[in-house]
Scaffold this motif. Structure first.
Motif, PDB file in Angstrom:
ATOM      1  N   PRO A  30      35.402  40.438  36.983  1.00 18.04           N
ATOM      2  CA  PRO A  30      35.172  39.399  36.051  1.00 18.04           C
ATOM      3  C   PRO A  30      33.903  38.882  36.088  1.00 18.04           C
ATOM      4  CG  PRO A  30      37.104  39.058  37.329  1.00 18.04           C
ATOM      5  CD  PRO A  30      36.490  40.108  37.864  1.00 18.04           C
ATOM      6  N   SER A  31      33.078  38.820  37.193  1.00 13.95           N
ATOM      7  CA  SER A  31      31.968  38.185  37.197  1.00 13.95           C
ATOM      8  C   SER A  31      30.763  39.139  36.380  1.00 13.95           C
ATOM      9  CB  SER A  31      31.181  38.021  38.599  1.00 13.95           C
ATOM     10  OG  SER A  31      31.330  39.297  39.025  1.00 13.95           O
TER      11      SER A  31
ATOM     12  N   LYS B  77      31.522  38.590  32.599  1.00 15.62           N
ATOM     13  CA  LYS B  77      30.950  37.507  32.045  1.00 15.62           C
ATOM     14  C   LYS B  77      29.286  37.596  31.900  1.00 15.62           C
ATOM     15  CE  LYS B  77      34.289  34.340  34.111  1.00 15.62           C
ATOM     16  NZ  LYS B  77      34.367  33.411  35.265  1.00 15.62           N
TER      17      LYS B  77
ATOM     18  N   LEU C  84      44.177  41.892  37.493  1.00 15.87           N
ATOM     19  CA  LEU C  84      42.925  41.137  37.326  1.00 15.87           C
ATOM     20  C   LEU C  84      43.320  39.963  38.036  1.00 15.87           C
ATOM     21  CD1 LEU C  84      42.395  41.334  33.403  1.00 15.87           C
ATOM     22  CD2 LEU C  84      40.721  41.661  35.398  1.00 15.87           C
TER      23      LEU C  84
END
Length: 324
Positions: free
Chosen positions: A55-56, A59, A180
């Motif tokens: 996820p990082s 982003k 996730l």
């Protein structure tokens, strides 16, 4: 430079040969529960896919928006439009099936692992490649069925799209979301055993390919496809790849992207995922007898993209070493 034939391509060829000589294991009357194994395998593939998404990284990757729009636009808009150009020339049911197979290929998302590897080899923007290849798979879950829905309805009147989207939710979307959610706990473990998970993914793909071709061979579907037709399919796949690769490179230069971003745009924007293709074909087309034909352009494209991009990546890597 030495180029090796991708082993997975050889496994695909071997699987098709087995399906030709032993189609009985993949028919509806078989005692081997291939459908059940495939359903479970598909869910696990996308669960592991969710586990490996960072996820990082997703982003932080949002900043390079020009590159991302180009890659996703090439994958989900340019490819389908290129194939749509040839629809007015369809004259019979056989041509309709072959065209639908090409359109299915064109509507698929990009592949993750090989895109990142090739971009890395060619000294491109690796973080952007990871972002685009990963996000492409997520977008494809929604976009690919929408594209196909425009034409499957016209050719298969008995299709139940409520059932199709329910299968997409159960077999793909829920496993990805679950992966996730658990990524923070099991993500490192998934990356540690990534090579083994890749083998599992490929095993499920080969199983689906076997089932698809076994049904087609058992019903003599390929009897309507001549050697000339197969030659045209191969040439069509090659032209489609070259056109997409050339156009993506041209647009990236017009947008004045950095050299490493141009490499990423061309490599990620012109790849198509065999994993998503075989999985989506199972959900969208079920056990249709023509499924083997519908997968033909995709498998040829898989081999061609690996061969050509490997050569291009090798030359780019060599030229950049010489420039240093």
């Amino acid at each position: 430079m030495k180029f090796k034939i991708d082993k997975f391509v050889l496994f695909i060829i071997g699987t098709i040969i087995i399906a030709y000589f032993f189609p009985q294991w993949g028919t509806q009357d078989s005692n081997v529960p291939i459908d059940t194994i495939s359903v479970i395998g598909i869910a696990l593939i996308f669960f592991f896919y969710g586990l490996k998404l960072n996820p990082s990284q997703l982003k932080s990757g949002l900043q390079n928006w020009k590159l991302h729009l180009l890659v996703q636009g090439a994958t989900f808009i340019m490819f389908p439009l290129l194939v749509l150009l040839f629809r007015p020339w369809i004259q019979n049911e056989e041509q309709e099936t072959i065209w639908l197979a090409f359109f299915f290929l064109a509507a698929l998302p990009s592949t993750v692992s090989s895109s990142v590897v090739m971009v890395s080899m060619a000294k491109g923007n690796v973080p952007a490649a990871i972002f685009n290849a990963s996000i492409s798979g997520i977008i494809g879950i929604v976009i690919t069925p929408l594209w196909m829905g425009l034409f499957i309805v016209n050719t298969q009147t008995d299709f139940d799209f409520t059932d199709i989207y329910l299968k997409l939710i159960v077999q793909i979307i829920i496993p990805v979301i679950l992966g996730l959610v658990l990524q923070r706990f099991l993500g490192e473990l998934a990356h540690k055993y990534n090579s083994k998970l890749t083998v599992f993914d490929k095993a499920i793909i080969l199983l689906i390919i076997y089932k698809s071709f076994a049904e087609s061979f058992n019903n003599n579907i390929f009897s309507v496809v001549s050697f000339l037709d197969l030659s045209f399919i191969f040439i069509g796949v090659l032209i489609l790849f070259i056109a997409a690769f050339t156009l993506t490179g041209y647009i990236s230069r017009k947008l004045k992207l950095k050299k490493e971003d141009q490499i990423t745009a061309q490599f990620c924007g012109t790849k198509k995922s065999l994993v998503h293709g075989t999985v989506f074909s199972k959900i969208l087309f079920g056990n249709m007898a023509i499924l083997g034909i519908l997968l033909l352009p995709l498998m040829l494209f898989h081999a061609i993209q690996i061969l050509i991009i490997s050569i291009v990546a090798g030359k780019l890597a060599k030229s950049q070493v010489l420039d240093v």
